[in-house]
Write an enzyme that holds these catalytic residues in place. Sequence first.
Site, PDB file in Angstrom:
ATOM      1  N   SER A 141      42.217  38.556  40.475  1.00  0.00           N
ATOM      2  CA  SER A 141      43.522  38.792  39.853  1.00  0.00           C
ATOM      3  C   SER A 141      44.552  39.027  40.936  1.00  0.00           C
ATOM      4  O   SER A 141      44.227  39.512  42.026  1.00  0.00           O
ATOM      5  CB  SER A 141      43.459  40.010  38.931  1.00  0.00           C
ATOM      6  OG  SER A 141      44.752  40.366  38.448  1.00  0.00           O
ATOM      7  N   TYR A 154      40.766  48.634  37.514  1.00  0.00           N
ATOM      8  CA  TYR A 154      40.895  47.175  37.423  1.00  0.00           C
ATOM      9  C   TYR A 154      41.210  46.573  38.790  1.00  0.00           C
ATOM     10  O   TYR A 154      40.581  45.595  39.212  1.00  0.00           O
ATOM     11  CB  TYR A 154      41.983  46.816  36.416  1.00  0.00           C
ATOM     12  CG  TYR A 154      42.035  45.354  36.051  1.00  0.00           C
ATOM     13  CD1 TYR A 154      41.151  44.821  35.112  1.00  0.00           C
ATOM     14  CD2 TYR A 154      42.974  44.501  36.625  1.00  0.00           C
ATOM     15  CE1 TYR A 154      41.198  43.483  34.757  1.00  0.00           C
ATOM     16  CE2 TYR A 154      43.028  43.155  36.275  1.00  0.00           C
ATOM     17  CZ  TYR A 154      42.138  42.656  35.343  1.00  0.00           C
ATOM     18  OH  TYR A 154      42.184  41.326  35.003  1.00  0.00           O
TER      19      TYR A 154
END
Length: 248
Positions: A141, A154
């Site tokens: 990401s 995350y």
Amino acid sequence: MFQNKVVIVTGAAQGIGKEIATQYAKSGANVVLADVNANLGENVCKDLVEQGYSAFYIPTDVGREKDVSLLMTKTIERYKKIDILVNNAGIFRPLSPYDLSLEQWDEVINTNLRSVFLCSREAAKFMRLNERGGAIVSMASTRAKMSEPHTESYAASKGGIVALTHALACSFAPDHIRVNCISPGWIETGDYNALKEIDHSQHFSGRVGRPEDIAKACFYLTDERNDFVTGIDLTVDGGMTKKMIYEE
């Protein structure tokens, strides 16, 4: 392009994973859909089969070693080989670091990062038996490099995927297994028509991303003709992370 290739996609029951699995199926691949959500996974698989594509659903909790091992053995039993693995499964728990429990931290790390190691290791055991090896792609990401508040677990998991990618690329190289990752930016998996002009205009590309943009990137990274590409983190974000922001 991927005729008769055997492709495993984790987190394939919805969103980006569903689109990736669908595009590989349409390209002629035998697609194994792995997801913890049985209802959604079975429905996606049924829909693909009814359209005449080759698809097989295997219920899988990618954070559990036994589930991952079973995923690979069932794939081999059905298709006799594994050519491509797409590590797409992931969860997001936006909580303040003051409130994030260790159990919640572990849940994100295990689902997002440990799963990439487990799935890649187990798939590679069979890929190395192929004459031309195989290809692994994992979903990192842009949050591995930039953050909003309350995204520690995350961000850590996605940063780990980037590092794990080049480490595995090095270790698996003798077996002709290429390992890469993709760092998506804003990929809208909901109602695209509900987006506003400001959402699109903040991208160099002039639009927010769609799941098919990530599927195309997977195609590039797993195409055997691109055998010089390994160990990279491919950012697919419409240029957003390269845009300088100034407050007036």
